[in-house]
Design an enzyme around this catalytic site. Sequence first.
Site, PDB file in Angstrom:
ATOM      1  N   ASP A  72      19.502   2.031  -8.929  1.00  0.00           N
ATOM      2  CA  ASP A  72      18.717   3.228  -9.222  1.00  0.00           C
ATOM      3  C   ASP A  72      17.606   3.398  -8.185  1.00  0.00           C
ATOM      4  O   ASP A  72      17.029   2.414  -7.704  1.00  0.00           O
ATOM      5  CB  ASP A  72      18.097   3.138 -10.626  1.00  0.00           C
ATOM      6  CG  ASP A  72      19.154   2.962 -11.704  1.00  0.00           C
ATOM      7  OD1 ASP A  72      20.177   3.668 -11.632  1.00  0.00           O
ATOM      8  OD2 ASP A  72      18.954   2.119 -12.596  1.00  0.00           O
ATOM      9  N   ASP A  74      14.019   5.519  -7.714  1.00  0.00           N
ATOM     10  CA  ASP A  74      12.987   6.356  -8.318  1.00  0.00           C
ATOM     11  C   ASP A  74      12.080   6.899  -7.211  1.00  0.00           C
ATOM     12  O   ASP A  74      11.900   6.266  -6.163  1.00  0.00           O
ATOM     13  CB  ASP A  74      12.155   5.558  -9.321  1.00  0.00           C
ATOM     14  CG  ASP A  74      12.996   5.061 -10.490  1.00  0.00           C
ATOM     15  OD1 ASP A  74      14.017   5.713 -10.791  1.00  0.00           O
ATOM     16  OD2 ASP A  74      12.645   4.027 -11.079  1.00  0.00           O
ATOM     17  N   ASP A 153       2.670  -2.348 -12.564  1.00  0.00           N
ATOM     18  CA  ASP A 153       2.445  -3.656 -13.175  1.00  0.00           C
ATOM     19  C   ASP A 153       2.360  -4.802 -12.179  1.00  0.00           C
ATOM     20  O   ASP A 153       1.369  -5.522 -12.118  1.00  0.00           O
ATOM     21  CB  ASP A 153       3.527  -3.932 -14.230  1.00  0.00           C
ATOM     22  CG  ASP A 153       4.930  -3.629 -13.729  1.00  0.00           C
ATOM     23  OD1 ASP A 153       5.111  -3.426 -12.519  1.00  0.00           O
ATOM     24  OD2 ASP A 153       5.863  -3.593 -14.565  1.00  0.00           O
TER      25      ASP A 153
END
Length: 435
Positions: A72, A74, A153
Amino acid sequence: MAKKLFNRLSDAVKKRTNGNPRIVEADEHGINPSEVSRSARHVVEVLVEGGYEAYIVGGSVRDLMLGLHPKDFDIATDARPEQVKNLFDRCRIVGRRFRLAHVYVGRDLIEVATFRGGHRSRSGRAHVSVTLGGRILRDNAYGTIDRDALRRDFTANSLFYDPTRNTVLDFVGGVEDLKQRRLRMIGKPAVRFREDPVRLLRAVRFAAKLNFRMDPAMEQLIPELANLLDAISPARLFDEGIKLLHSGAAERTFELLRDKGLLHQLFPRTEAALERDHPEDLEFIRLALANTDERVRSGMPVSPAFAYAVLMWPYVRQLLDELEPGEFSPRDALAICADRALEHQARTISIPFRHAQMIREIWIRQPQLEAGPRSHPERVMSRSAFRAAYDFLGLRALRAERLQGAYQAWTRAQEKYETGPSDAPRRRRRRRRRR
């Protein structure tokens, strides 16, 4: 075209007044542009052509720099979701906690997020809904790229790749942490874990998947803060559980979960069952998870139901031992214990109905398969849960010699009935009821 995009991007970078990123050139980051998704590159180019900043961000950049193949891609941009939608015909806005734009390019789905900002605006108005314990409930605060980098994070997940210039922007020292194979939290770990307790599970997953060592300041807090997961919805924990078990490092993830006190938060009954003097239960889980890892790395399909059936099996065995001998038939006994196990597990992790039914079928088919093929084995093999139950029996047979004969017999039966279309098991047709 490329020069035009470069000029527009340079203008956008000059607009930033905050943040001083380290610009990592191609000879250092080592990303192969051919490994970058064409769809993601197209979305970045359209956004830059529209006058916005846009970068590929997150785990895909991390994996590209590590020589892995991300699935994936992003994108982070300064364009608002509505502005992104205006640039693409096939786009929809999703999300409540943080609004995102899903852009469809051919068959690919590219997730586009607007740069996030701080918890408060310059006027002092709060944009983020936070509980008294510090957990973020809603976050629609938009900001700049440097603030967005600080809101992520881990440092390894906070790298921004510019495909038009083939450079990486690093605001938090993520490139050096990747070189050192170190997993480090951005900001104070105690605060960041309380903002979103699922980060406890993400820390374990990334450490296991990437074979990174955790930063000591973060690692020692995980057992202390494990009970924060009680505040996470059972439905969200199911999704996180799939990521843990299908990461390609499920066996090592399982060991880290036990070591950090997180397995008790996810599978409390399993943790208690493993305390019994039955080492074969722990060995079965390790073998099954190692098999799952091999399938993931080989690109073979994996089932959430199968992984959950494996992890809950020690508790089912404990429940079977607690029943009175001879009180129920083997199938009925397993059906009773299966229902109890699923009911107890639902208090922690909400397993969707279709997966729960498959888990139950895997378990209650075991006595039938242990008996070996009888008359009309094709009827048994035609059932949708047969293959998963058969694989489950095979894993049990690796450490139980008494099951090996039955497993080999079912293997031969499949070879006999799957040699050709004419020999394939036939499904029974339902009769229509007369009006």
